[in-house]
Structures are given as C-alpha cells and as structure tokens.
Design an enzyme around this catalytic site. Structure first.
Site, PDB file in Angstrom:
ATOM      1  N   THR A  19       0.857  -1.189   0.000  1.00 38.46           N
ATOM      2  CA  THR A  19       0.000   0.000   0.000  1.00 38.46           C
ATOM      3  C   THR A  19       0.897   1.244   0.000  1.00 38.46           C
ATOM      4  OG1 THR A  19      -0.186   0.325   2.406  1.00 38.46           O
ATOM      5  CG2 THR A  19      -1.714  -1.267   1.393  1.00 38.46           C
ATOM      6  N   GLY A  20       0.363   2.323  -0.576  1.00 39.41           N
ATOM      7  CA  GLY A  20       1.169   3.551  -0.658  1.00 39.41           C
ATOM      8  C   GLY A  20       2.375   3.372  -1.561  1.00 39.41           C
ATOM      9  N   GLY A  24       7.666   7.456  -2.306  1.00 37.77           N
ATOM     10  CA  GLY A  24       8.466   7.279  -1.097  1.00 37.77           C
ATOM     11  C   GLY A  24       8.849   5.858  -0.725  1.00 37.77           C
ATOM     12  N   ILE A  25       8.602   5.537   0.525  1.00 35.85           N
ATOM     13  CA  ILE A  25       9.041   4.248   1.079  1.00 35.85           C
ATOM     14  C   ILE A  25       8.315   3.079   0.405  1.00 35.85           C
ATOM     15  CG2 ILE A  25       9.148   2.860   3.197  1.00 35.85           C
ATOM     16  CD1 ILE A  25       9.366   5.603   4.741  1.00 35.85           C
ATOM     17  N   GLY A  26       7.034   3.254   0.093  1.00 39.72           N
ATOM     18  CA  GLY A  26       6.267   2.189  -0.562  1.00 39.72           C
ATOM     19  C   GLY A  26       6.840   1.858  -1.927  1.00 39.72           C
ATOM     20  N   SER A 150       6.861   4.419  13.097  1.00 42.43           N
ATOM     21  CA  SER A 150       7.731   5.599  12.973  1.00 42.43           C
ATOM     22  C   SER A 150       8.472   5.789  14.293  1.00 42.43           C
ATOM     23  CB  SER A 150       6.859   6.836  12.697  1.00 42.43           C
ATOM     24  OG  SER A 150       7.605   8.028  12.840  1.00 42.43           O
ATOM     25  N   TYR A 163      -0.972  12.344  14.359  1.00 45.07           N
ATOM     26  CA  TYR A 163      -0.101  11.470  13.569  1.00 45.07           C
ATOM     27  C   TYR A 163       0.721  10.554  14.485  1.00 45.07           C
ATOM     28  CZ  TYR A 163       3.727   9.811  10.711  1.00 45.07           C
ATOM     29  OH  TYR A 163       4.641   8.991  10.091  1.00 45.07           O
TER      30      TYR A 163
HETATM   31  N1  LIG Z   1       9.019  10.088   5.448  1.00 47.37           N
HETATM   32  C1  LIG Z   1       9.170  10.032   6.746  1.00 47.37           C
HETATM   33  O1  LIG Z   1       9.911  10.869   7.322  1.00 47.37           O
HETATM   34  C2  LIG Z   1       8.528   8.926   7.550  1.00 47.37           C
HETATM   35  C3  LIG Z   1       9.052   8.641   8.825  1.00 47.37           C
HETATM   36  C4  LIG Z   1       8.467   7.631   9.583  1.00 47.37           C
HETATM   37  C5  LIG Z   1       7.398   6.906   9.076  1.00 47.37           C
HETATM   38  N2  LIG Z   1       6.908   7.188   7.824  1.00 47.37           N
HETATM   39  C6  LIG Z   1       5.761   6.403   7.351  1.00 47.37           C
HETATM   40  O2  LIG Z   1       6.088   5.788   6.133  1.00 47.37           O
HETATM   41  C7  LIG Z   1       4.908   5.555   5.371  1.00 47.37           C
HETATM   42  C8  LIG Z   1       5.138   6.021   3.946  1.00 47.37           C
HETATM   43  O3  LIG Z   1       5.353   7.420   3.950  1.00 47.37           O
HETATM   44  P1  LIG Z   1       6.346   8.150   2.942  1.00 47.37           P
HETATM   45  O4  LIG Z   1       7.377   8.834   3.763  1.00 47.37           O
HETATM   46  O5  LIG Z   1       6.781   7.226   1.874  1.00 47.37           O
HETATM   47  O6  LIG Z   1       5.374   9.300   2.405  1.00 47.37           O
HETATM   48  P2  LIG Z   1       4.896   9.674   0.902  1.00 47.37           P
HETATM   49  O7  LIG Z   1       6.085   9.790   0.016  1.00 47.37           O
HETATM   50  O8  LIG Z   1       4.020  10.868   1.079  1.00 47.37           O
HETATM   51  O9  LIG Z   1       4.022   8.408   0.462  1.00 47.37           O
HETATM   52  C9  LIG Z   1       2.810   8.111   1.091  1.00 47.37           C
HETATM   53  C10 LIG Z   1       2.076   7.041   0.322  1.00 47.37           C
HETATM   54  O10 LIG Z   1       0.805   6.786   0.987  1.00 47.37           O
HETATM   55  C11 LIG Z   1      -0.230   6.832   0.023  1.00 47.37           C
HETATM   56  N3  LIG Z   1      -1.495   7.305   0.569  1.00 47.37           N
HETATM   57  C12 LIG Z   1      -1.714   8.436   1.270  1.00 47.37           C
HETATM   58  N4  LIG Z   1      -3.037   8.607   1.500  1.00 47.37           N
HETATM   59  C13 LIG Z   1      -3.661   7.540   0.924  1.00 47.37           C
HETATM   60  C14 LIG Z   1      -5.030   7.154   0.790  1.00 47.37           C
HETATM   61  N5  LIG Z   1      -6.027   7.907   1.262  1.00 47.37           N
HETATM   62  N6  LIG Z   1      -5.308   6.005   0.148  1.00 47.37           N
HETATM   63  C15 LIG Z   1      -4.304   5.247  -0.375  1.00 47.37           C
HETATM   64  N7  LIG Z   1      -3.010   5.561  -0.290  1.00 47.37           N
HETATM   65  C16 LIG Z   1      -2.689   6.704   0.338  1.00 47.37           C
HETATM   66  C17 LIG Z   1       0.293   7.805  -1.054  1.00 47.37           C
HETATM   67  O11 LIG Z   1      -0.321   7.527  -2.325  1.00 47.37           O
HETATM   68  P3  LIG Z   1      -1.416   8.444  -3.063  1.00 47.37           P
HETATM   69  O12 LIG Z   1      -1.199   9.865  -2.626  1.00 47.37           O
HETATM   70  O13 LIG Z   1      -1.131   8.212  -4.517  1.00 47.37           O
HETATM   71  O14 LIG Z   1      -2.711   7.876  -2.625  1.00 47.37           O
HETATM   72  C18 LIG Z   1       1.773   7.457  -1.105  1.00 47.37           C
HETATM   73  O15 LIG Z   1       1.986   6.374  -1.965  1.00 47.37           O
HETATM   74  C19 LIG Z   1       3.789   6.288   6.096  1.00 47.37           C
HETATM   75  O16 LIG Z   1       3.003   5.356   6.810  1.00 47.37           O
HETATM   76  C20 LIG Z   1       4.514   7.220   7.051  1.00 47.37           C
HETATM   77  O17 LIG Z   1       3.753   7.473   8.214  1.00 47.37           O
HETATM   78  C21 LIG Z   1       7.455   8.175   7.060  1.00 47.37           C
END
Ligand SMILES: NC(=O)c1ccc[n+]([C@@H]2O[C@H](COP(=O)([O-])OP(=O)(O)OC[C@H]3O[C@@H](n4cnc5c(N)ncnc54)[C@H](OP(=O)(O)O)[C@@H]3O)[C@@H](O)[C@H]2O)c1
Length: 266
Positions: A19-20, A24-26, A150, A163
């Site tokens: 998912t996601g 980013g990480i996904g 996180s 969050y």
């Molecule tokens: N980056 C950080 O600093 C960090 C640190 C700790 C943990 N995390 C965690 O890592 C995970 C991934 O985050 P990321 O950093 O890779 O952020 P990101 O680059 O913003 O990616 C977030 C992903 O989640 C998807 N998403 C968001 N809302 C959604 C919805 N309503 N339905 C389906 N998909 C949805 C987005 O896809 P669409 O917009 O295309 O739907 C996107 O693919 C998150 O759970 C975040 O809490 C991130």
C-alpha cells in the site's frame, strides 16, 4: 514460502501487496521486492504513478505486477482491495501496510476531515487489511506483514499529535500481533523510520523541514531484512536507534516539553 530464508529471496515468486506504492518508502519497497523476484500488487490513489512504477518494474526486473487504485481513507477501501486480489486469486504472502500521512500544525486549526482521514488511513485501513489477509496466511501455514510505524511512535509529538498517536497504535498493534500469530508461521514487523527523504513533509505541510534523513531505499531494505529475519520491531538508522533508547532515560514530561520546542511552528 521458504520460511527459513532470512533474506529478501524469501519472497521470490511470492505475491506481495504494497500500500502507498505510488511514492516514497512504498515505491522503494516495491523496487526492492521486484529486484528480489517477488510478484507485486501496487496500490495507492494516483493511478498514473502506479502505472509508471509497474511499467518500470516489468522492464527492469521482468516482474509480474498488478495495479489496483484504492482510496484507503474511504470506509470500504480495504474491502475493495481485498476483493481485487480475491477476484484474481492472488495469494498475498507479504502484506506491506505502508500508506500513511501526517499533518503539521496546531490541532485546533487542522480540518476535522483531514484528521479523520489520517486515522482511517494510518490506523483503520491497517487493522482492516491485516484482518482480511491474515486468515489466508494462517491457512497456508505462513505469511509476512510489515507495518510502517515511525520513531514518532515512541513519544508524543506536539503539533503532530494525531499522527504520532496513529503511529504509536501501529507499533503496538504490530508488536502484539507478532506474538499472537508467530505460532501459525506468520511474521509481523513494525518498521520505525525517522525522517526519510520522501514526499511526507510536503504532504504534512512541513516542507520547510530540512530535507535530511535516510533515503527511502535504505529504509525499505532495513524493514524487509528485519521482517525476513523474524524481528517484530526495527528502528531504521543508528541515530534514530540512539534517539529512541536515550529518550527512555529521561522523564516523559521532559521528552514532551523538548519535542514541543523542536516542533513549535515559527
Ligand atoms: N518520510 C518520513 O519521514 C517517515 C518517517 C516515519 C514513518 N513514515 C511512514 O512511512 C509511510 C510512507 O510514507 P512516505 O514517507 O513514503 O510518504 P509519501 O512519500 O508521502 O508516500 C505516502 C504514500 O501513501 C499513500 N497514501 C496516502 N493517502 C492515501 C489514501 N487515502 N489512500 C491510499 N493511499 C494513500 C500515497 O499515495 P497516493 O497519494 O497516490 O494515494 C503514497 O503512496 C507512512 O506510513 C509514514 O507514516 C514516514
């Protein structure tokens, strides 16, 4: 499933649902898994991004990739995704609960709808997808689940309180479930990254935050390796691990006060 394989080769020829996956990480997890020979179901809301990633992975790794556009903020989003894989008789061996977002600023100014969606995506969808896919894993005698928590899960984060609370939920959910299902051959791991170079800060409205932190590729590799090794928790990055350990030596009140100063909007 080669349950004894503690590398990414564990998922060669197996189906993984990420998912996601549109950013980013996904997306980085999808790259790592495709490189290791896994078959993929990619999901998020942005269809074009998913299609582009699927094409890239097919080209680079001859990967088998399915794309399913779903909004996990919608109440029945998880059920839609489950129906998609059921209709295609895809046995999901690895579920990556990665989709999530944050929102930065004073709680009282954050739109109610955005808060509700955050809880739905970060918590509700994680619980539902896990509940939907876990029974099949138990029936097959094995499976793996990665949950993106996180470093924000280990203490309150003022100005991102909702969050941090959702990530705390994710952490405890994954750790509890890991103990519950290990006897069925199912592994669950909470991946706790710190700041990571993704679109997260932009989405959270904290673009001014320095673009420091780990690469998404490093975080993806750490999480998948920990899951393959049977760990139920991994904090990505040495500095983050030190941060998590050292804050335990201080009082919760002090940690909250300091975090509030660091995060207070200018
Ligand atoms: N980056 C950080 O600093 C960090 C640190 C700790 C943990 N995390 C965690 O890592 C995970 C991934 O985050 P990321 O950093 O890779 O952020 P990101 O680059 O913003 O990616 C977030 C992903 O989640 C998807 N998403 C968001 N809302 C959604 C919805 N309503 N339905 C389906 N998909 C949805 C987005 O896809 P669409 O917009 O295309 O739907 C996107 O693919 C998150 O759970 C975040 O809490 C991130």
């Amino acid at each position: 499933m080669h349950s004894s394989d503690t590398t990414l080769g564990r998922w060669r020829g197996q189906w993984a649902l990420v998912t996601g996956a549109s950013a980013g990480i996904g997306a980085a997890i999808a790259h790592a898994l495709a490189g290791a020979g896994a078959k993929l179901v990619l999901t998020a809301r942005r269809q074009e991004r998913l299609d582009a990633l699927a094409a890239e992975l097919r080209g680079a790794h001859a990967a088998t990739v399915e794309v399913c556009r779903v909004d996990l903020a919608l109440e029945h989003g998880p059920e839609e995704l489950f129906a998609f894989t059921q209709a295609k008789t895809i046995p999901v061996a690895l579920l990556v609960n990665n989709a999530g977002f944050g929102s930065y600023g004073e709680f009282r100014h954050t739109p109610l709808e955005r808060l509700a969606e955050m809880v739905q995506v970060n918590v509700g969808a994680v619980v539902k997808l896990t509940r939907l896919y876990l029974p099949q894993m138990v029936e097959r005698g094995g499976g793996d689940i990665l949950v993106l928590a996180s470093t924000a899960a280990f203490q309150a984060v003022p100005y991102m309180s909702t969050y941090a609370a959702t990530k705390s939920f994710d952490l405890l959910f994954a750790e509890g479930l890991a103990q519950e299902v290990s006897r069925y051959g199912v592994r669950v791991c909470a991946l706790c990254p710190g700041a990571t170079q993704t679109e997260f800060a932009d989405v959270a409205g904290r673009s001014a935050a320095r673009r420091h932190g780990e690469s998404a590729a490093d975080v993806a590799r750490v999480g998948l390796k920990a899951l393959a090794a049977g760990k139920s928790l991994v904090v990505s990055g040495l500095a983050n691990r030190l941060g998590v350990v050292s804050q335990r030596l201080a009082s919760r009140h002090l940690v909250n006060r300091v975090t509030a100063v660091v995060f207070r909007p200018h």
